[in-house]
Design an enzyme around this catalytic site. Structure first.
Site, PDB file in Angstrom:
ATOM      1  N   ASP A  64       1.875   7.542  -7.193  1.00 31.97           N
ATOM      2  CA  ASP A  64       0.543   8.133  -7.158  1.00 31.97           C
ATOM      3  C   ASP A  64       0.152   8.324  -5.700  1.00 31.97           C
ATOM      4  O   ASP A  64       0.868   7.882  -4.801  1.00 31.97           O
ATOM      5  CB  ASP A  64      -0.478   7.288  -7.939  1.00 31.97           C
ATOM      6  CG  ASP A  64      -0.653   5.870  -7.411  1.00 31.97           C
ATOM      7  OD1 ASP A  64       0.169   5.441  -6.567  1.00 31.97           O
ATOM      8  OD2 ASP A  64      -1.584   5.179  -7.843  1.00 31.97           O
ATOM      9  N   TYR A  66      -1.427   8.242  -1.877  1.00 35.46           N
ATOM     10  CA  TYR A  66      -1.888   7.200  -0.964  1.00 35.46           C
ATOM     11  C   TYR A  66      -3.365   6.904  -1.265  1.00 35.46           C
ATOM     12  O   TYR A  66      -4.136   7.815  -1.573  1.00 35.46           O
ATOM     13  CB  TYR A  66      -1.756   7.653   0.488  1.00 35.46           C
ATOM     14  CG  TYR A  66      -0.339   7.847   0.974  1.00 35.46           C
ATOM     15  CD1 TYR A  66       0.594   6.824   0.890  1.00 35.46           C
ATOM     16  CD2 TYR A  66       0.056   9.052   1.552  1.00 35.46           C
ATOM     17  CE1 TYR A  66       1.890   6.989   1.369  1.00 35.46           C
ATOM     18  CE2 TYR A  66       1.348   9.230   2.034  1.00 35.46           C
ATOM     19  CZ  TYR A  66       2.258   8.196   1.933  1.00 35.46           C
ATOM     20  OH  TYR A  66       3.541   8.372   2.415  1.00 35.46           O
ATOM     21  N   PHE A  77       4.009  11.456  -0.610  1.00 41.08           N
ATOM     22  CA  PHE A  77       4.524  10.813   0.601  1.00 41.08           C
ATOM     23  C   PHE A  77       4.057  11.461   1.900  1.00 41.08           C
ATOM     24  O   PHE A  77       4.332  10.948   2.974  1.00 41.08           O
ATOM     25  CB  PHE A  77       6.056  10.735   0.577  1.00 41.08           C
ATOM     26  CG  PHE A  77       6.593   9.951  -0.590  1.00 41.08           C
ATOM     27  CD1 PHE A  77       6.539   8.563  -0.582  1.00 41.08           C
ATOM     28  CD2 PHE A  77       7.128  10.588  -1.705  1.00 41.08           C
ATOM     29  CE1 PHE A  77       7.002   7.829  -1.659  1.00 41.08           C
ATOM     30  CE2 PHE A  77       7.601   9.866  -2.784  1.00 41.08           C
ATOM     31  CZ  PHE A  77       7.541   8.481  -2.765  1.00 41.08           C
ATOM     32  N   HIS A 186      11.700   2.408  -4.710  1.00 41.55           N
ATOM     33  CA  HIS A 186      10.653   3.087  -3.941  1.00 41.55           C
ATOM     34  C   HIS A 186      10.839   2.775  -2.453  1.00 41.55           C
ATOM     35  O   HIS A 186      11.286   1.678  -2.093  1.00 41.55           O
ATOM     36  CB  HIS A 186       9.293   2.597  -4.417  1.00 41.55           C
ATOM     37  CG  HIS A 186       8.147   3.441  -3.985  1.00 41.55           C
ATOM     38  ND1 HIS A 186       7.559   3.311  -2.738  1.00 41.55           N
ATOM     39  CD2 HIS A 186       7.477   4.436  -4.619  1.00 41.55           C
ATOM     40  CE1 HIS A 186       6.570   4.180  -2.638  1.00 41.55           C
ATOM     41  NE2 HIS A 186       6.486   4.875  -3.757  1.00 41.55           N
TER      42      HIS A 186
END
Length: 223
Positions: A64, A66, A77, A186
């Protein structure tokens, strides 16, 4: 009415007109009115606006957005220039260097990737400030499932890069053998050493695209 101004409009029209999507919109209206939500409403669909269905040849799927002020702008990202590079993206840049010896830029704005056909998508497209995964199971997954399913139907090969559990949960939607799935932990500091570092997603993507007679991605971010 959502207007993406490319082929996604027609492809996703049934989702945008569905009752579940209208319920999601009502939830978001309340959230934006009562809470601090990221990204700004006009930036929720940046990934789809910049990377059309037809042009998509790589999907980088995250969790999801930041959840700190000024970071999220609709590309997974990525952060705008002038915003400090978040730890997850710092780790992505480290892996990019280890994989292809490409030096990290001084910013975290990944639009150069998006413009080459890299769909920078999250599984969930909004989040409350300071509360990761706070909009999980509110409806976004149905939309991003539909996006992945439509991309799975593409005749042209697509590389699906799945980073983290939320992204890897969508692996079952990718059934077409012409595509490539690259999955790992991740890139966040909490999990990067559990399989993200050393996964070589960038070179593996380009090797596959070249093998399929498609132009590779220039992973070097300008600036």
């Amino acid at each position: 009415m959502i207007l993406l101004k490319n082929d996604w409009d027609d492809i996703l029209i049934d989702e945008f007109n569905s009752s579940w999507y209208q319920n999601l919109r009502k939830f978001l209206d309340e959230e934006y009115h009562n809470q601090t939500i990221y990204p700004l409403p006009q930036n929720i669909y940046t990934a789809l606006k910049l990377t059309s269905y037809q042009n998509t040849k790589v999907v980088i799927l995250g969790q999801d957005p930041y959840h700190e002020e000024g970071q999220a702008h609709g590309l997974s990202f990525s952060v705008n220039k002038g915003i400090a590079i978040p730890p997850s993206l710092q780790n992505i840049y480290k892996e990019l260097y280890n994989d292809l010896h490409i030096e990290a830029p001084k910013h975290g704005y990944l639009v150069d990737w998006a413009n080459q056909g890299v769909l920078l998508l999250n599984s969930v497209l909004t989040v409350r400030a300071h509360q990761a995964n706070s909009h999980k199971n509110k409806g976004w997954e149905r939309l991003t499932d539909a996006i992945i399913s439509h991309l799975n139907d593409k005749k042209e090969p697509v590389v699906f890069i799945l980073w983290g559990r939320n992204a890897r949960d969508k692996k079952y939607l990718i059934t077409n053998p012409r595509h490539l799935i690259i999955e790992s932990a991740h890139p966040s500091p909490l999990s990067a050493y559990n399989g993200f570092f050393g996964s070589r997603p960038f070179s593996r993507t380009n090797d596959f695209l070249i093998k399929k007679n498609l132009s590779p991605i220039d992973w070097q971010i300008k600036g």
